[in-house]
Design a protein around this motif. Structure first.
Motif, PDB file in Angstrom:
ATOM      1  N   LEU A  16       0.863  -1.187   0.000  1.00 52.49           N
ATOM      2  CA  LEU A  16       0.000   0.000   0.000  1.00 52.49           C
ATOM      3  C   LEU A  16       0.894   1.230   0.000  1.00 52.49           C
ATOM      4  N   PHE A  17       0.481   2.243  -0.735  1.00 53.79           N
ATOM      5  CA  PHE A  17       1.280   3.460  -0.843  1.00 53.79           C
ATOM      6  C   PHE A  17       0.499   4.676  -0.367  1.00 53.79           C
ATOM      7  N   ALA A  18       1.242   5.683   0.081  1.00 54.27           N
ATOM      8  CA  ALA A  18       0.753   7.018   0.422  1.00 54.27           C
ATOM      9  C   ALA A  18      -0.444   6.959   1.365  1.00 54.27           C
ATOM     10  N   SER A  19      -1.552   7.578   0.991  1.00 51.66           N
ATOM     11  CA  SER A  19      -2.715   7.677   1.870  1.00 51.66           C
ATOM     12  C   SER A  19      -3.310   6.310   2.206  1.00 51.66           C
ATOM     13  N   LEU A  20      -3.182   5.348   1.316  1.00 54.23           N
ATOM     14  CA  LEU A  20      -3.691   4.002   1.604  1.00 54.23           C
ATOM     15  C   LEU A  20      -2.884   3.370   2.736  1.00 54.23           C
ATOM     16  N   ARG A  21      -1.587   3.574   2.709  1.00 50.66           N
ATOM     17  CA  ARG A  21      -0.708   3.076   3.771  1.00 50.66           C
ATOM     18  C   ARG A  21      -1.083   3.727   5.104  1.00 50.66           C
ATOM     19  N   GLU A  22      -1.320   5.021   5.079  1.00 50.41           N
ATOM     20  CA  GLU A  22      -1.686   5.741   6.303  1.00 50.41           C
ATOM     21  C   GLU A  22      -3.036   5.263   6.830  1.00 50.41           C
ATOM     22  N   GLN A  23      -3.991   5.043   5.942  1.00 51.86           N
ATOM     23  CA  GLN A  23      -5.326   4.577   6.332  1.00 51.86           C
ATOM     24  C   GLN A  23      -5.250   3.197   6.991  1.00 51.86           C
ATOM     25  N   ALA A  24      -4.463   2.304   6.410  1.00 48.47           N
ATOM     26  CA  ALA A  24      -4.385   0.925   6.895  1.00 48.47           C
ATOM     27  C   ALA A  24      -3.471   0.781   8.112  1.00 48.47           C
ATOM     28  N   GLY A  25      -2.464   1.647   8.204  1.00 53.56           N
ATOM     29  CA  GLY A  25      -1.499   1.531   9.281  1.00 53.56           C
ATOM     30  C   GLY A  25      -0.391   0.520   8.986  1.00 53.56           C
ATOM     31  N   TRP A  26      -0.262   0.113   7.753  1.00 53.22           N
ATOM     32  CA  TRP A  26       0.809  -0.797   7.330  1.00 53.22           C
ATOM     33  C   TRP A  26       1.145  -0.531   5.869  1.00 53.22           C
ATOM     34  N   SER A  27       2.356  -0.900   5.466  1.00 55.77           N
ATOM     35  CA  SER A  27       2.775  -0.650   4.095  1.00 55.77           C
ATOM     36  C   SER A  27       2.870  -1.921   3.263  1.00 55.77           C
ATOM     37  N   ASP A  28       3.146  -3.048   3.915  1.00 55.08           N
ATOM     38  CA  ASP A  28       3.201  -4.303   3.157  1.00 55.08           C
ATOM     39  C   ASP A  28       2.882  -5.465   4.085  1.00 55.08           C
ATOM     40  N   ARG A  29       2.328  -6.505   3.478  1.00 51.35           N
ATOM     41  CA  ARG A  29       2.082  -7.755   4.194  1.00 51.35           C
ATOM     42  C   ARG A  29       1.923  -8.869   3.190  1.00 51.35           C
ATOM     43  N   CYS A  30       2.154 -10.073   3.653  1.00 52.75           N
ATOM     44  CA  CYS A  30       1.984 -11.251   2.805  1.00 52.75           C
ATOM     45  C   CYS A  30       0.641 -11.892   3.119  1.00 52.75           C
ATOM     46  N   ILE A  31      -0.088 -12.219   2.070  1.00 55.22           N
ATOM     47  CA  ILE A  31      -1.405 -12.833   2.188  1.00 55.22           C
ATOM     48  C   ILE A  31      -1.312 -14.251   1.630  1.00 55.22           C
ATOM     49  N   SER A  32      -1.780 -15.214   2.395  1.00 47.87           N
ATOM     50  CA  SER A  32      -1.799 -16.602   1.912  1.00 47.87           C
ATOM     51  C   SER A  32      -2.947 -16.792   0.940  1.00 47.87           C
ATOM     52  N   LEU A  33      -2.677 -17.530  -0.124  1.00 42.89           N
ATOM     53  CA  LEU A  33      -3.686 -17.820  -1.137  1.00 42.89           C
ATOM     54  C   LEU A  33      -4.021 -19.305  -1.121  1.00 42.89           C
ATOM     55  N   SER A  34      -5.257 -19.601  -1.436  1.00 42.32           N
ATOM     56  CA  SER A  34      -5.688 -20.981  -1.584  1.00 42.32           C
ATOM     57  C   SER A  34      -5.257 -21.489  -2.949  1.00 42.32           C
ATOM     58  N   ARG A  35      -4.741 -22.695  -2.983  1.00 40.79           N
ATOM     59  CA  ARG A  35      -4.353 -23.280  -4.275  1.00 40.79           C
ATOM     60  C   ARG A  35      -5.579 -23.726  -5.070  1.00 40.79           C
ATOM     61  N   GLN A  36      -6.733 -23.808  -4.415  1.00 40.14           N
ATOM     62  CA  GLN A  36      -7.943 -24.276  -5.078  1.00 40.14           C
ATOM     63  C   GLN A  36      -8.693 -23.176  -5.807  1.00 40.14           C
ATOM     64  N   ARG A  37      -8.301 -21.932  -5.636  1.00 38.91           N
ATOM     65  CA  ARG A  37      -9.082 -20.821  -6.178  1.00 38.91           C
ATOM     66  C   ARG A  37      -8.171 -19.695  -6.622  1.00 38.91           C
ATOM     67  N   VAL A  38      -8.566 -19.029  -7.696  1.00 37.13           N
ATOM     68  CA  VAL A  38      -7.845 -17.849  -8.166  1.00 37.13           C
ATOM     69  C   VAL A  38      -8.610 -16.620  -7.674  1.00 37.13           C
ATOM     70  N   PHE A  39      -7.896 -15.665  -7.121  1.00 33.99           N
ATOM     71  CA  PHE A  39      -8.489 -14.435  -6.612  1.00 33.99           C
ATOM     72  C   PHE A  39      -8.130 -13.269  -7.513  1.00 33.99           C
ATOM     73  N   SER A  40      -9.029 -12.299  -7.601  1.00 35.45           N
ATOM     74  CA  SER A  40      -8.728 -11.058  -8.313  1.00 35.45           C
ATOM     75  C   SER A  40      -8.103 -10.078  -7.320  1.00 35.45           C
ATOM     76  N   ALA A  41      -7.461  -9.047  -7.858  1.00 37.84           N
ATOM     77  CA  ALA A  41      -6.900  -7.998  -7.005  1.00 37.84           C
ATOM     78  C   ALA A  41      -8.002  -7.365  -6.152  1.00 37.84           C
TER      79      ALA A  41
END
Length: 87
Positions: A16-41
């Motif tokens: 997340l950059f700029a105002s989005l980073r400030e809103q969330a309170g974090w700049s990066d994180r790793c998200i686990s994905l299911s191998r059974q499903r494709v997710f959109s952004a």
């Protein structure tokens, strides 16, 4: 019992950059994905509990601007970029 830690290839790095980073309170994180499903952004954004994805936010996967409905795969880097002002 040992719990299996997610394999790095089962994850997507979210930035997340700029105002989005400030809103969330974090700049990066790793998200686990299911191998059974494709997710959109957009679906990954929805899972971050940051409210509705603003229309003006750009989405980039592996440093290429894409549609919010573009599929995200394990190992990708997903970035959300708010509008920037220049001067």
């Amino acid at each position: 019992m040992n719990q299996r830690q997610p394999d790095p290839v089962d994850q997507v790095k979210v930035l997340l950059f700029a105002s989005l980073r400030e809103q969330a309170g974090w700049s990066d994180r790793c998200i686990s994905l299911s191998r059974q499903r494709v997710f959109s952004a957009r679906e990954i954004w929805d899972g971050l509990d940051l409210g509705e994805l603003p229309r003006m936010v750009l989405v980039a996967i592996n440093q290429t601007i894409v549609s919010p409905d573009h599929p995200v795969h394990a190992g990708d880097e997903l970035a959300f970029l708010p509008p920037f002002t220049g001067g």
